[in-house]
Motif scaffolding. Structure first.
Motif, PDB file in Angstrom:
ATOM      1  N   LEU A 266      19.928  13.214 -18.412  1.00 25.23           N
ATOM      2  CA  LEU A 266      18.451  13.094 -17.842  1.00 25.23           C
ATOM      3  C   LEU A 266      18.841  13.211 -16.457  1.00 25.23           C
ATOM      4  N   ASN A 267      20.039  13.730 -15.645  1.00 25.08           N
ATOM      5  CA  ASN A 267      20.380  13.930 -14.450  1.00 25.08           C
ATOM      6  C   ASN A 267      19.426  14.802 -13.646  1.00 25.08           C
ATOM      7  N   GLN A 268      18.808  14.490 -12.564  1.00 17.95           N
ATOM      8  CA  GLN A 268      17.757  15.180 -11.844  1.00 17.95           C
ATOM      9  C   GLN A 268      16.491  15.448 -12.349  1.00 17.95           C
ATOM     10  N   TYR A 269      16.227  14.613 -13.378  1.00 19.22           N
ATOM     11  CA  TYR A 269      14.815  14.576 -14.031  1.00 19.22           C
ATOM     12  C   TYR A 269      13.871  13.554 -13.521  1.00 19.22           C
ATOM     13  N   PRO A 270      12.819  13.804 -13.134  1.00 20.99           N
ATOM     14  CA  PRO A 270      11.772  13.062 -12.659  1.00 20.99           C
ATOM     15  C   PRO A 270      11.544  11.743 -13.490  1.00 20.99           C
ATOM     16  N   LEU A 271      11.648  10.764 -12.902  1.00 22.33           N
ATOM     17  CA  LEU A 271      11.543   9.324 -13.684  1.00 22.33           C
ATOM     18  C   LEU A 271      10.122   9.338 -14.205  1.00 22.33           C
ATOM     19  N   LEU A 272       9.064   9.667 -13.658  1.00 21.30           N
ATOM     20  CA  LEU A 272       7.626   9.556 -14.150  1.00 21.30           C
ATOM     21  C   LEU A 272       7.312  10.633 -15.361  1.00 21.30           C
ATOM     22  N   ALA A 273       8.316  11.691 -15.117  1.00 25.03           N
ATOM     23  CA  ALA A 273       8.199  12.691 -16.495  1.00 25.03           C
ATOM     24  C   ALA A 273       8.692  12.477 -17.830  1.00 25.03           C
ATOM     25  N   ILE A 274       9.611  11.279 -17.596  1.00 21.25           N
ATOM     26  CA  ILE A 274      10.278  11.117 -19.032  1.00 21.25           C
ATOM     27  C   ILE A 274       9.512  10.580 -20.030  1.00 21.25           C
TER      28      ILE A 274
ATOM     29  N   GLY B 271       1.298   2.581 -13.119  1.00 21.99           N
ATOM     30  CA  GLY B 271       0.041   1.752 -12.833  1.00 21.99           C
ATOM     31  C   GLY B 271      -0.195   1.780 -11.338  1.00 21.99           C
ATOM     32  N   ASN B 272       0.771   2.182 -10.514  1.00 19.91           N
ATOM     33  CA  ASN B 272       0.653   2.180  -8.900  1.00 19.91           C
ATOM     34  C   ASN B 272       0.940   3.523  -8.400  1.00 19.91           C
ATOM     35  N   GLY B 273       0.529   4.587  -9.133  1.00 11.03           N
ATOM     36  CA  GLY B 273       0.899   5.833  -8.524  1.00 11.03           C
ATOM     37  C   GLY B 273       0.397   6.256  -7.234  1.00 11.03           C
ATOM     38  N   ASP B 274      -0.932   5.527  -6.620  1.00 11.39           N
ATOM     39  CA  ASP B 274      -1.559   6.028  -5.516  1.00 11.39           C
ATOM     40  C   ASP B 274      -0.709   5.220  -4.395  1.00 11.39           C
ATOM     41  N   LYS B 275       0.167   4.465  -4.625  1.00  8.92           N
ATOM     42  CA  LYS B 275       0.963   3.629  -3.613  1.00  8.92           C
ATOM     43  C   LYS B 275       2.303   4.223  -3.288  1.00  8.92           C
ATOM     44  N   ILE B 276       2.736   5.179  -4.173  1.00 10.61           N
ATOM     45  CA  ILE B 276       4.063   5.919  -4.074  1.00 10.61           C
ATOM     46  C   ILE B 276       4.001   7.195  -3.329  1.00 10.61           C
TER      47      ILE B 276
ATOM     48  N   GLU C  24       6.394  10.976  -5.226  1.00 11.09           N
ATOM     49  CA  GLU C  24       6.798  10.504  -6.573  1.00 11.09           C
ATOM     50  C   GLU C  24       7.753  11.252  -7.375  1.00 11.09           C
ATOM     51  N   ASN C  25       7.072  12.653  -7.300  1.00 14.38           N
ATOM     52  CA  ASN C  25       7.987  13.785  -7.829  1.00 14.38           C
ATOM     53  C   ASN C  25       9.609  13.661  -7.468  1.00 14.38           C
ATOM     54  N   LEU C  26       9.954  13.150  -6.295  1.00 10.99           N
ATOM     55  CA  LEU C  26      11.344  13.170  -6.073  1.00 10.99           C
ATOM     56  C   LEU C  26      11.995  11.874  -6.559  1.00 10.99           C
ATOM     57  N   ILE C  27      11.659  10.931  -7.169  1.00  9.14           N
ATOM     58  CA  ILE C  27      12.167   9.809  -7.836  1.00  9.14           C
ATOM     59  C   ILE C  27      12.879  10.378  -8.960  1.00  9.14           C
TER      60      ILE C  27
ATOM     61  N   ARG D 259       0.835  -1.217  -0.036  1.00 11.85           N
ATOM     62  CA  ARG D 259      -0.026   0.258  -0.164  1.00 11.85           C
ATOM     63  C   ARG D 259       0.695   1.422   0.053  1.00 11.85           C
ATOM     64  N   SER D 260       2.012   1.155   0.480  1.00 11.59           N
ATOM     65  CA  SER D 260       3.074   2.177   0.575  1.00 11.59           C
ATOM     66  C   SER D 260       4.479   2.008   0.042  1.00 11.59           C
ATOM     67  N   LEU D 261       5.077   2.538  -0.850  1.00 11.60           N
ATOM     68  CA  LEU D 261       6.480   2.393  -0.988  1.00 11.60           C
ATOM     69  C   LEU D 261       6.981   4.018  -1.247  1.00 11.60           C
ATOM     70  N   THR D 262       8.556   3.801  -0.772  1.00  8.23           N
ATOM     71  CA  THR D 262       9.253   5.032  -0.813  1.00  8.23           C
ATOM     72  C   THR D 262      10.512   4.758  -1.724  1.00  8.23           C
ATOM     73  N   LEU D 263      10.824   5.588  -2.673  1.00  2.00           N
ATOM     74  CA  LEU D 263      11.961   5.404  -3.552  1.00  2.00           C
ATOM     75  C   LEU D 263      12.985   6.568  -3.827  1.00  2.00           C
TER      76      LEU D 263
END
Length: 394
Positions: free
Chosen positions: A330-338, A311-316, A319-322, A287-291
């Motif tokens: 891509l250094n310091q680029y958000p993973l979900l924004a690529i 597919g599981n953004g509600d569990k992260i 997420e903007n700090l991944i 239900r909860s994950l930190t990365l």
């Protein structure tokens, strides 16, 4: 006759000595004793009793008692809970006497008489309201209501003789570097274990053996580089695992496969560059994950993580700090924004670079091997014909 205001009489002192030396007063009161206690009229100076209790229970403030006479030998009995409910390992036959017998009773009576407390009702209230600290609790720890707090004690090893029926154990902010095999072998009822902010670098594969009831494990803020699957195998009911702020470079899928009930997983601030694709099917209850805080390599290898996050953004959490660390652009680029299109080239070929290298090496090698085999077979055929010709000649 005993006069009010002069403290307990000598007769009462001797009676109290006899009562305090009985094991029945050293355990939880019976129903009859509880009824009697409810009928006791507590004196007006009860706050003074509480103050003395606090003074006696405070570490380093308890007055030294005169040496009690050597106890008579008693039959050895199995370990049992003391009056606060703690069960001590390795204390068979030991009862809580703690200076209450013999000269200890005289000291308490003297303290009460010096304070001007009157009558047996005050003494009985003192006994009921001021239990002595449990010997089951290690001297460096504090024990209360099933919790054992050994934090901030500069410990280098896990204390011995911890209560066997403790439900929570706090060992954070110490100097523990290694967990040896079966470090908690007697704590089978433990549900919450915290070792945060130590200097852990190694955990024996059997260090947590026997903790089948454990539900929360905090190993954060340490120096762990690996977390073997064997370490968590004894923890099938674990719900929360915190290994944040360590130096983990990888997380084998077998670790999470051994934790089917896991709901909260903290992996932030480690050295993870990617996660194996086999990790995610092993998280059915998550239900909860930190990365955040990991040096993620945003290459084709991270695509399984990217697809799972989509597919599981509600569990992260956060997420903007991944953020990507590699490649450089891509250094310091958000993973979900690529975007998913960034992985389109990963589908152009099913072969990786190592696959091409394999074929480049196996091609010439197989050609040379085939020539050598042909030469060997030809040589055998010529030798066989030559042998037949010699036999026919004779």
């Amino acid at each position: 006759m005993h006069q009010p205001g002069r403290g307990p009489s000598s007769t009462q002192v001797h009676q109290l000595q006899a009562q305090w030396s009985q094991p029945s007063l050293l355990s939880a009161p019976s129903a009859g004793e509880a009824a009697l206690c409810r009928g006791v009229k507590v004196p007006e100076d009860l706050q003074g009793v509480r103050d003395l209790c606090k003074a006696l229970r405070a570490p380093g403030l308890a007055p030294a008692l005169p040496a009690a006479p050597a106890p008579q030998s008693q039959p050895v009995r199995a370990a049992e809970p003391d009056q606060e409910g703690w069960v001590c390992p390795g204390t068979a036959g030991a009862r809580r006497t703690g200076g209450l017998g013999g000269t200890g009773a005289e000291w308490f009576s003297w303290q009460l008489s010096m304070a001007g407390w009157r009558g047996p009702a005050t003494l009985l209230a003192f006994l009921l309201l001021c239990p002595l600290p449990s010997p089951c609790c290690p001297a460096v720890c504090r024990c209360s209501s099933g919790e054992v707090d050994c934090s901030y004690r500069a410990l280098r090893i896990v204390p011995e003789n911890l209560p066997t029926n403790a439900s929570a154990l706090w060992l954070g902010y110490n100097h523990i570097a290694v967990l040896t095999a079966r470090s908690f072998r007697s704590q089978q009822a433990l549900q919450n274990l915290s070792l945060r902010s130590n200097v852990l670098v190694s955990i024996h594969s059997q260090a947590l053996a026997g903790l089948g009831a454990l539900r929360e494990l905090d190993l954060s803020n340490n120096y762990l580089t690996v977390l073997p699957a064997e370490t968590v195998l004894p923890l099938p009911g674990l719900v929360t695992l915190n290994v944040g702020a360590n130096k983990l470079g990888q997380l084998p899928p077998e670790v999470l496969e051994a934790l089917p009930c896991l709901q909260e997983l903290f992996l932030h601030s480690n050295a993870l560059r990617s996660l194996h694709a086999g990790v995610f099917p092993n998280l059915p209850a998550l239900r909860s994950l930190t990365l955040q805080g990991n040096p993620w390599a945003c290459t084709c290898e991270i695509q399984p993580l990217f697809l799972w996050l989509m597919g599981n953004g509600d569990k992260i959490q956060e997420e903007n700090l991944i953020l990507c660390r590699f490649p450089e652009h891509l250094n310091q680029y958000p993973l979900l924004a690529i975007g998913n299109e960034s992985f389109s080239h990963c589908q152009d070929s099913l072969l990786h670079a190592q696959d091409y290298a394999f074929f480049l090496l196996i091609g010439p090698a197989s050609f040379v091997a085939s020539i050598l085999i042909c030469l060997l077979l030809g040589s055998l055929a010529v030798a066989y014909n030559h042998l037949l010709n010699e036999l026919c000649y004779w």
